[in-house]
Each structure stands twice: as C-alpha cells, then as structure tokens.
Enzyme design. Structure first.
Site, mmCIF file in Angstrom:
data_model
loop_
_atom_site.group_PDB
_atom_site.id
_atom_site.type_symbol
_atom_site.label_atom_id
_atom_site.label_comp_id
_atom_site.label_asym_id
_atom_site.label_seq_id
_atom_site.Cartn_x
_atom_site.Cartn_y
_atom_site.Cartn_z
ATOM 1 N N GLN A 294 0.959 -0.944 -0.314
ATOM 2 C CA GLN A 294 0.105 -0.105 -0.282
ATOM 3 C C GLN A 294 0.974 0.760 -0.071
ATOM 4 O O GLN A 294 1.850 0.667 0.523
ATOM 5 C CB GLN A 294 -0.978 0.298 1.297
ATOM 6 N N ASP B 106 -9.842 1.476 -3.854
ATOM 7 C CA ASP B 106 -10.017 0.478 -4.570
ATOM 8 C C ASP B 106 -10.783 0.551 -5.796
ATOM 9 O O ASP B 106 -10.686 0.316 -6.733
ATOM 10 C CB ASP B 106 -10.698 -0.496 -3.688
ATOM 11 N N TRP C 158 -14.983 4.839 -3.413
ATOM 12 C CA TRP C 158 -14.257 5.851 -3.743
ATOM 13 C C TRP C 158 -14.491 6.371 -4.730
ATOM 14 O O TRP C 158 -13.948 7.502 -5.919
ATOM 15 C CB TRP C 158 -13.132 4.822 -3.982
ATOM 16 N N GLU D 158 -15.733 5.645 8.455
ATOM 17 C CA GLU D 158 -14.316 5.271 7.581
ATOM 18 C C GLU D 158 -14.712 6.580 5.992
ATOM 19 O O GLU D 158 -13.933 7.392 5.708
ATOM 20 C CB GLU D 158 -14.848 4.294 6.654
HETATM 21 C C1 9WN Z 1 -8.854 -3.453 0.906
HETATM 22 C C2 9WN Z 1 -8.092 -0.268 5.563
HETATM 23 C C3 9WN Z 1 -8.189 -0.488 4.033
HETATM 24 C C4 9WN Z 1 -8.162 0.800 3.695
HETATM 25 C C5 9WN Z 1 -8.051 0.843 1.820
HETATM 26 C C6 9WN Z 1 -9.310 1.212 2.064
HETATM 27 C C7 9WN Z 1 -9.850 -0.721 2.042
HETATM 28 C C8 9WN Z 1 -9.566 -2.599 1.637
HETATM 29 C C9 9WN Z 1 -11.260 -3.140 1.246
HETATM 30 O O1 9WN Z 1 -9.586 -0.445 3.213
HETATM 31 O O2 9WN Z 1 -9.354 -1.637 0.946
HETATM 32 O O3 9WN Z 1 -7.103 -3.366 1.156
HETATM 33 O O4 9WN Z 1 -11.388 -4.957 1.874
HETATM 34 O O5 9WN Z 1 -11.698 -2.692 0.884
HETATM 35 O O6 9WN Z 1 -9.905 1.341 0.068
HETATM 36 O O7 9WN Z 1 -6.751 2.385 1.370
HETATM 37 O O8 9WN Z 1 -6.260 0.467 4.169
HETATM 38 O O9 9WN Z 1 -9.265 0.444 5.875
#
Ligand code: 9WN
Length: 443
Positions: free
Chosen positions: A109, A173, A367, A410
């Site tokens: 990341q 994502d 996102w 979040e």
């Molecule tokens: C996949 C944990 C993470 C963040 C990312 C966010 C989301 C994960 C998911 O959550 O991603 O890594 O399962 O959706 O996009 O930025 O680090 O908070």
C-alpha cells in the site's frame, strides 16, 4: 461535544480496536493490520502513548518481506477464519520466496510510513531523547529497504513512477481510476469465493460491486501463480499501472526519510539515493501532468495510455510538493473549484474522492465520491508543506467538524455528510487526534 470530549472519544475508538501490538483498521469490516492505516494510527497514537505508537510501526515492519515490501495486510491469527475475505489462506504467501513467517497478503500500500515514523520520533524526543533515538535508529534500515523496493522492483526502468499490480495497492480500491484497466481483465476462470464485507455495511451500494470483486480476486490469483515475483509480474501480470498518488506520496516520504537518514547518520549513498528518488519522482509526475485538467494522471502500462478521470489522486503534484509555481497555483485553484471543494451543495468544503463533475461520480459509493477523513489529513499536510497555511487551517477545521458532527466513520457522503462504510474506523480517530494536537498551544 467539545474538543476534549472529542479527543477522548477518538482515544476510545483506538483503544477498542487495539489488539496489543497492532490496531485493527476497523472493529468488524477490517479485523487485521493494514499497512497505511497503521501508519496513520501511529501518528494519532503518538499523542496518546508514544511507545505504543512505535510498536504499531514496529509490528508492521516485523512482517516486511525480504524484498523490502511491506505487506498491505498482516493477518491476525486469532481472528475468526471467516472474518475477512480474502483471508490469509487465499494468498498462499508462506510458499513465496522472501515472504515472512507470519501470514500476510502479497500486495503493498502507499508508503506513508516514514512520515509516521518522523511523527512518532518527533513526539518521542520531547519525552525521552534516548528512547526516540533508539526507535528511529532501529526502524530506519527497514524504512530504507521498503523505499529501495519501491524505487527498484516497482520502478525497474527508473521512471520515477511506481507500478501497482492491484487496485488494493493504491488504497483507493474502486476509484474510477481503475475502471478501464479492470474491464480489460478476463474473469472466466476464478475460483468460487464468498465476500464478507457486505455483511458489515448497512447498504451494499457503499462497497465495490460483484464485477469489481471478481477482478480483484482474479488479480490475486494471477500474482499468486507468479509467486509474487516482481520481475515476472512486470511483464506477465494483467494489471500494471503507474500510480500517480502513490508515487507522489513516495516523493514526500523519500524527503522525510532523507531527513531521518541524516538524523541517524546513515551512509551518504543512502541519503543521496533517497534524494534522487524524490527528484526522479517529481520528474515522472511532471510527465504525467495534464494541464487541460489541472491534474496528474496515472499511466496504464498494459493499455499504454494515461487514465483520464477526475479524482483526488490528481492532486499528486501538491502532495509530492516542491513543484513549479504554475502547477501549484493550478492545483490550488482546482481544489476550490466546482470540480472539488467548491462543488455546489457540499456539506463541508472537503474534497470528494471523485469529482462530482466526473461521469463516474457516485456520492455514496466508497472511492467514487465520498469524502475520506484520512485523505483530508493528507491534503492538510501537503498544503502546509506547500506553505498554504490558511487553506490548510480551513481544511483542518472542516475535517474536525465533519467528525465532531457525524462520528468516526470510514467515509462520508459529500452533500449530506451522512456517515458511510465502517463506523469507529481507526485512522479516522487517529487523524482527528493529530489535528487536535496541532491546535494545542502547548506544542
Ligand atoms: C482492501 C483498511 C483498508 C484501507 C483501504 C481501503 C479499504 C480494503 C477493503 O480498507 O481497502 O485493502 O477490503 O476494502 O480502500 O485504503 O487501507 O481500512
């Protein structure tokens, strides 16, 4: 709620998510250690318990791969097996060359860890200079190995732009940045799987779609088959994109790490390497600058074309810092234009993750439009580094108000301010603590 009560509430979120050596990213949706979440968490924890903050980073780097890669997830072996998908068994990383002996994912990341380490060290040296010196001296070589990995194996041609193999590596994502590249990925041969994330949100439209997940899994299966070998992935993997946002954070982090290198008396060639990676990154981003949009674009290496969408990732030059005045002015103007913070009807002038003017904008979907507090922190930090203190301060105040009024979610719907995704998200609490500490006249 006054600031003191708000800070207490933030500390409680972090305490409740604390698993001893690391903090899970969210109570249920993300029950493991996530790489860049942990960096932000460490920055917040630095204001609560600086030794615990250090441990957050140290435990993450204990799972560093021999290549230098810091994995995007370090799995908690005590979490229920079906707590998160894809869980540890899906990655099959123990069989990969150079993988650590703890279960991790096989991706990385964005590299914000040097920035977090600097924060922890800075807070620590006010309390106990010798301890702070030992902490930063111990972490520095691991941080350097992490940066060397990104500068070499993830940028084999030395372009200054870091290649990602999966949208999860970008941390953004389901951003429309990845739509075209994901569309080109074929998914006829993926194994059966069951998502877990949808059971943890009230409304499934806040999360990525089934089609997107199929492609996420296909890309995991592809990397797994390649043994997570970067040299093979660089030619054989079907998703390879030079990520502008990640590359910009890498530029900023290289500068911070160069300062750390000086502090710990690292060899001159390492300091020079860090400065050259920062300079090279700026040049790479400059090549991706799209003056018509006022944004920097990602570059799809498979399709051999830039990715033309309007998202917050396009603020890469502002985030990298040290760019030409005309580029910085264009970015500042754009930030407050109707494309982002000046969009009509926003609850707070905070940047939507995807511009409301982009055809892919969806105000409640992950996102594709929602406002993310930790990203607001990135913009705040970048504005301050750019000397834009007034704009930075406005952003900090609005960012605090959003959390004060709507909680530690979040992400948030940009127009109504409605909290979305997971509640009690750790990095939301962490950035709030850092913002509040910034206002503390004692500091
Ligand atoms: C996949 C944990 C993470 C963040 C990312 C966010 C989301 C994960 C998911 O959550 O991603 O890594 O399962 O959706 O996009 O930025 O680090 O908070």
């Amino acid at each position: 709620m006054n600031d003191a009560d708000l800070a207490d509430a933030a500390k409680k979120v972090l305490r409740d998510n604390d698993l001893g050596t690391f903090t899970k990213a969210a109570p249920e949706l993300y029950p493991h250690q996530w790489s860049w979440d942990s960096a932000f968490i460490a920055m917040g924890l630095a204001h609560v318990d600086v030794r615990r903050a250090a441990l957050e980073l140290e435990s993450l780097f204990d799972a560093q791969w021999q290549t230098g890669m810091v994995p995007h997830i370090v799995f908690d072996p005590d979490a229920p097996e079906d707590a998160y998908f894809p869980g540890a068994e899906w990655w099959e990383t123990p069989t990969a060359v150079g993988a650590p002996d703890v279960p991790t994912s096989g991706l990385c990341q964005p590299p914000v860890h040097a920035v977090a380490a600097w924060h922890v060290w800075d807070e620590g040296r006010r309390q106990d200079g010798a301890w702070a010196e030992a902490f930063i001296g111990g972490l520095y070589p691991k941080l350097f190995a992490w940066h060397r990995y990104l500068a070499t194996l993830r940028d084999p041609d030395g372009t200054g732009l870091v290649t990602i193999y999966h949208p999860w590596e970008s941390g953004t994502d389901n951003s429309p940045r990845w739509d075209a590249a994901l569309d080109a990925v074929t998914v006829d041969d993926i194994p059966h799987y069951e998502r877990r994330d949808l059971t943890h949100v009230t409304d499934t439209s806040q999360r990525p779609t089934g089609d997107e997940y199929d492609r996420y899994i296909k890309l995991v299966v592809s990397l797994r088959a390649l043994g997570y070998d970067d040299r093979r992935a660089a030619t054989e993997h079907p998703f390879r994109i030079q990520d502008g946002l990640l590359s910009a954070l890498f530029v900023a982090a290289n500068e911070v790490l160069a300062d750390i290198a000086e502090t710990v008396g690292a060899p001159e060639e390492e300091r020079a390497a860090l400065r050259s990676w920062a300079a090279r990154g700026r040049d790479g981003l400059a090549r991706q600058w799209e003056s018509r949009l006022g944004l920097t674009l990602d570059y799809d290496l498979v399709a051999d074309r830039p990715v033309t969408v309007r998202t917050v990732a396009g603020f890469a030059p502002l985030i990298a810092g040290g760019v030409e005045p005309r580029v910085q002015s264009a970015q500042l103007e754009l930030l407050d234009s109707t494309w982002f913070c000046g969009a009509e009807g926003l609850r707070w002038p905070l940047p939507p993750s995807t511009s409301p003017t982009d055809p892919a904008f969806q105000p409640r979907t992950y996102w594709r439009g929602p406002v993310w507090p930790f990203f607001n922190w990135i913009m705040w930090w970048s504005l301050r580094r750019a000397g834009e203190h007034t704009r930075a301060e406005q952003l900090r105040r609005d960012g605090i108000e959003q959390i004060r009024q709507e909680g530690f979610s979040e992400y948030f719907e940009p127009f109504t301010g409605q909290p979305l995704g997971s509640s009690n998200q750790s990095w939301t609490a962490a950035v709030l603590l850092d913002w509040l500490a910034f206002a503390d006249p004692q500091r």
